[in-house]
Motif scaffolding. Structure first.
Motif, PDB file in Angstrom:
ATOM      1  N   THR A  90      17.865  32.607  32.141  1.00  0.00           N
ATOM      2  CA  THR A  90      19.109  32.077  31.450  1.00  0.00           C
ATOM      3  C   THR A  90      20.195  32.629  31.054  1.00  0.00           C
ATOM      4  N   ALA A  91      20.087  33.954  30.642  1.00  0.00           N
ATOM      5  CA  ALA A  91      21.025  34.787  30.222  1.00  0.00           C
ATOM      6  C   ALA A  91      21.996  35.206  31.425  1.00  0.00           C
ATOM      7  N   ILE A  92      21.178  35.423  32.628  1.00  0.00           N
ATOM      8  CA  ILE A  92      21.941  35.934  33.834  1.00  0.00           C
ATOM      9  C   ILE A  92      22.449  34.555  34.184  1.00  0.00           C
ATOM     10  N   THR A  93      21.837  33.236  34.135  1.00  0.00           N
ATOM     11  CA  THR A  93      22.692  32.078  34.631  1.00  0.00           C
ATOM     12  C   THR A  93      23.853  31.979  33.838  1.00  0.00           C
ATOM     13  N   GLY A  94      23.866  32.100  32.483  1.00  0.00           N
ATOM     14  CA  GLY A  94      25.210  32.118  31.695  1.00  0.00           C
ATOM     15  C   GLY A  94      26.346  33.152  32.223  1.00  0.00           C
ATOM     16  N   THR A  95      25.737  34.101  32.541  1.00  0.00           N
ATOM     17  CA  THR A  95      26.783  35.228  32.787  1.00  0.00           C
ATOM     18  C   THR A  95      27.582  34.714  34.272  1.00  0.00           C
ATOM     19  N   ILE A  96      26.552  34.231  35.159  1.00  0.00           N
ATOM     20  CA  ILE A  96      27.235  33.916  36.564  1.00  0.00           C
ATOM     21  C   ILE A  96      28.121  32.702  36.221  1.00  0.00           C
ATOM     22  N   GLU A  97      27.577  31.785  35.374  1.00  0.00           N
ATOM     23  CA  GLU A  97      28.655  30.355  35.266  1.00  0.00           C
ATOM     24  C   GLU A  97      29.978  31.000  34.855  1.00  0.00           C
ATOM     25  N   ARG A  98      29.804  31.946  33.739  1.00  0.00           N
ATOM     26  CA  ARG A  98      31.078  32.435  33.339  1.00  0.00           C
ATOM     27  C   ARG A  98      31.959  33.061  34.430  1.00  0.00           C
ATOM     28  N   ILE A 124      35.774  32.011  36.114  1.00  0.00           N
ATOM     29  CA  ILE A 124      36.927  32.686  36.299  1.00  0.00           C
ATOM     30  C   ILE A 124      37.193  32.898  37.769  1.00  0.00           C
ATOM     31  N   LEU A 125      36.268  32.770  38.803  1.00  0.00           N
ATOM     32  CA  LEU A 125      36.674  32.522  40.137  1.00  0.00           C
ATOM     33  C   LEU A 125      37.238  31.355  40.477  1.00  0.00           C
ATOM     34  N   ALA A 126      36.880  30.254  39.827  1.00  0.00           N
ATOM     35  CA  ALA A 126      37.415  28.817  40.081  1.00  0.00           C
ATOM     36  C   ALA A 126      39.076  29.038  39.492  1.00  0.00           C
ATOM     37  N   ALA A 127      39.309  29.734  38.347  1.00  0.00           N
ATOM     38  CA  ALA A 127      40.506  29.945  37.924  1.00  0.00           C
ATOM     39  C   ALA A 127      41.524  30.606  38.998  1.00  0.00           C
ATOM     40  N   LEU A 128      40.959  31.718  39.383  1.00  0.00           N
ATOM     41  CA  LEU A 128      41.742  32.221  40.393  1.00  0.00           C
ATOM     42  C   LEU A 128      41.839  31.691  41.666  1.00  0.00           C
ATOM     43  N   LEU A 129      40.894  31.213  42.121  1.00  0.00           N
ATOM     44  CA  LEU A 129      41.017  30.201  43.381  1.00  0.00           C
ATOM     45  C   LEU A 129      42.127  28.906  43.371  1.00  0.00           C
ATOM     46  N   GLY A 130      41.947  28.512  41.958  1.00  0.00           N
ATOM     47  CA  GLY A 130      42.995  27.658  41.770  1.00  0.00           C
ATOM     48  C   GLY A 130      44.486  27.780  41.811  1.00  0.00           C
ATOM     49  N   GLY A 131      44.653  29.153  41.345  1.00  0.00           N
ATOM     50  CA  GLY A 131      46.058  29.819  41.389  1.00  0.00           C
ATOM     51  C   GLY A 131      46.369  30.116  42.798  1.00  0.00           C
ATOM     52  N   ALA A 132      45.292  30.527  43.668  1.00  0.00           N
ATOM     53  CA  ALA A 132      45.518  30.573  45.160  1.00  0.00           C
ATOM     54  C   ALA A 132      45.806  29.344  45.742  1.00  0.00           C
ATOM     55  N   VAL A 133      45.254  28.088  45.483  1.00  0.00           N
ATOM     56  CA  VAL A 133      45.416  27.047  45.865  1.00  0.00           C
ATOM     57  C   VAL A 133      47.024  26.734  45.605  1.00  0.00           C
ATOM     58  N   LEU A 134      47.453  26.948  44.186  1.00  0.00           N
ATOM     59  CA  LEU A 134      49.033  26.699  43.925  1.00  0.00           C
ATOM     60  C   LEU A 134      49.930  27.395  44.912  1.00  0.00           C
ATOM     61  N   LEU A 135      49.462  28.793  45.020  1.00  0.00           N
ATOM     62  CA  LEU A 135      50.371  29.628  46.010  1.00  0.00           C
ATOM     63  C   LEU A 135      50.350  29.102  47.276  1.00  0.00           C
ATOM     64  N   ILE A 136      49.275  28.755  47.849  1.00  0.00           N
ATOM     65  CA  ILE A 136      49.297  28.281  49.253  1.00  0.00           C
ATOM     66  C   ILE A 136      50.142  26.967  49.452  1.00  0.00           C
ATOM     67  N   VAL A 137      49.918  25.924  48.319  1.00  0.00           N
ATOM     68  CA  VAL A 137      50.851  24.530  48.704  1.00  0.00           C
ATOM     69  C   VAL A 137      52.128  24.944  48.493  1.00  0.00           C
ATOM     70  N   GLY A 138      52.544  25.978  47.589  1.00  0.00           N
ATOM     71  CA  GLY A 138      53.906  26.232  47.018  1.00  0.00           C
ATOM     72  C   GLY A 138      54.460  26.822  48.327  1.00  0.00           C
ATOM     73  N   ASN A 139      53.844  27.738  48.922  1.00  0.00           N
ATOM     74  CA  ASN A 139      54.505  28.530  50.145  1.00  0.00           C
ATOM     75  C   ASN A 139      54.722  27.544  51.002  1.00  0.00           C
ATOM     76  N   THR A 140      53.717  26.652  51.301  1.00  0.00           N
ATOM     77  CA  THR A 140      53.794  25.633  52.623  1.00  0.00           C
ATOM     78  C   THR A 140      55.211  24.724  52.149  1.00  0.00           C
ATOM     79  N   ILE A 141      55.282  24.243  51.136  1.00  0.00           N
ATOM     80  CA  ILE A 141      56.405  23.507  50.749  1.00  0.00           C
ATOM     81  C   ILE A 141      57.533  24.147  50.783  1.00  0.00           C
ATOM     82  N   ARG A 142      57.496  25.454  50.503  1.00  0.00           N
ATOM     83  CA  ARG A 142      58.814  26.077  50.339  1.00  0.00           C
ATOM     84  C   ARG A 142      59.165  26.018  51.968  1.00  0.00           C
ATOM     85  N   LEU A 143      58.392  26.412  52.727  1.00  0.00           N
ATOM     86  CA  LEU A 143      58.900  26.538  54.162  1.00  0.00           C
ATOM     87  C   LEU A 143      59.189  25.183  54.827  1.00  0.00           C
ATOM     88  N   GLU A 144      58.818  24.099  54.377  1.00  0.00           N
ATOM     89  CA  GLU A 144      59.045  22.708  54.572  1.00  0.00           C
ATOM     90  C   GLU A 144      60.339  22.464  54.217  1.00  0.00           C
TER      91      GLU A 144
END
Length: 319
Positions: A182-190, A194-214
């Motif tokens: 259970t403790a390991i599961t809680g650590t993985i969930e945290r 964090i990974l979701a927040a980082l990849l969400g930022g990556a999606v913002l950069l991907i879409v932003g760069n695509t729109i910039r080129l457009e």
């Protein structure tokens, strides 16, 4: 007065149905523009889909592991090791006495002979056991708590009560590894958050760069629209819808990747569960997670497009 009437007449033309119609036309026009370059659109959407699928799949894995641990925790058993001086008949009497408790669902007695036979089979020290003068193993009563006894704390309190029996030396609950899981599961969930927040930022950069080129590719078109009096809101709208479509396509690809992964893992997981005599199977995506992916993808795409348009559209000025 005339100016007021003209202004009020303009407001009447901006009815909700007209506003919705214009937005629907703009969204379809943006989708048509993306469909004219399917390869680049799918490549961008696939990158967004992979970025969204990673945290979604890990979150689903954590939910499945949590379900396994809760199942094991709820079906925990208590091993009662009796005194060495207790005979098999007395051990049966202890088992019957414990079975009368209201919080006990099932009891099973392993007498000295059965315990020695199991130890000889499982330990691999059969020849060494033959050298012993007597059977050193005590009788053991296996107790399975009832369904109303759930959680490590409740099972632990029950074991402490059974420990008070005069014939019982040790009441052992093997749930420490479940607490660790259970403790390991809680650590993985945290870490997944964090990974979701980082990849969400990556999606913002991907879409932003695509729109910039457009925006750069449509520089001349934007200048002409501004020259004829087009507002920034009018020019911004198709780019925002493109970001929205990118996010929706990426979310759809993410769900397909997660479902394909579940399909590929379902067979091996069922075979592994069968080896442990369990009917466990992988859980599908729950409605809340499904809605989170289908809404989160378009919102991230819209936010990335908004940031890109807000930054680069002001740089395009007609000469």
């Amino acid at each position: 007065m005339a100016g007021r009437k003209k202004s009020s007449g303009f407001k009447r033309n901006r009815s909700p149905s007209t506003w919705l119609l214009r937005h629907a036309q703009m969204s379809l026009a943006s989708l048509g523009r993306l469909s004219r370059s399917p390869v680049s659109t799918l490549m961008t959407a696939a990158v967004i889909g992979i970025a969204l699928a990673l945290p979604s799949g890990l979150h689903l894995m954590v939910d499945n592991v949590r379900g396994i641990s809760s199942t094991w925790e709820g079906s925990a058993s208590i091993s009662l090791f009796l005194n060495e001086a207790v005979s098999n008949e007395q051990a049966e009497a202890v088992r019957a006495q414990v079975a009368q408790r209201g919080d006990v669902a099932e009891t099973r007695l392993i007498d000295r002979d059965k315990a020695l036979a199991e130890f000889r089979t499982l330990s691999g020290f059969g020849e060494a056991i033959e050298l012993l003068d007597s059977n050193p193993l005590p009788p053991v009563v296996i107790v399975r708590p009832s369904e109303n006894v759930q959680g490590t704390e409740a099972v632990g309190r029950m074991a402490d009560e059974l420990q008070a029996y005069r014939e019982i030396d040790i009441a052992q609950v093997d749930l420490q590894w479940v607490a660790r899981l259970t403790a390991i599961t809680g650590t993985i969930e945290r870490a997944v958050m964090i990974l979701a927040a980082l990849l969400g930022g990556a999606v913002l950069l991907i879409v932003g760069n695509t729109i910039r080129l457009e925006i750069q590719n449509r520089h001349s078109e934007i200048e002409i629209v501004k020259l004829v009096g087009g507002t920034d809101a009018f020019i911004r709208r198709p780019f925002l819808y493109e970001g929205l479509w990118y996010g929706l396509l990426g979310a759809t690809i993410a769900l397909l990747l997660v479902l394909i992964s579940l399909y590929l893992l379902a067979g091996p997981v069922q075979r592994l569960a069968g080896l442990y005599e369990s009917d466990f199977s992988l859980a599908l995506i729950d409605p809340l997670s499904l809605a989170g992916v289908l809404l989160g993808g378009p919102l991230l795409g819209l936010a990335g497009a908004w940031l890109a348009v807000g930054r680069h559209l002001a740089d395009v000025q007609p000469e």
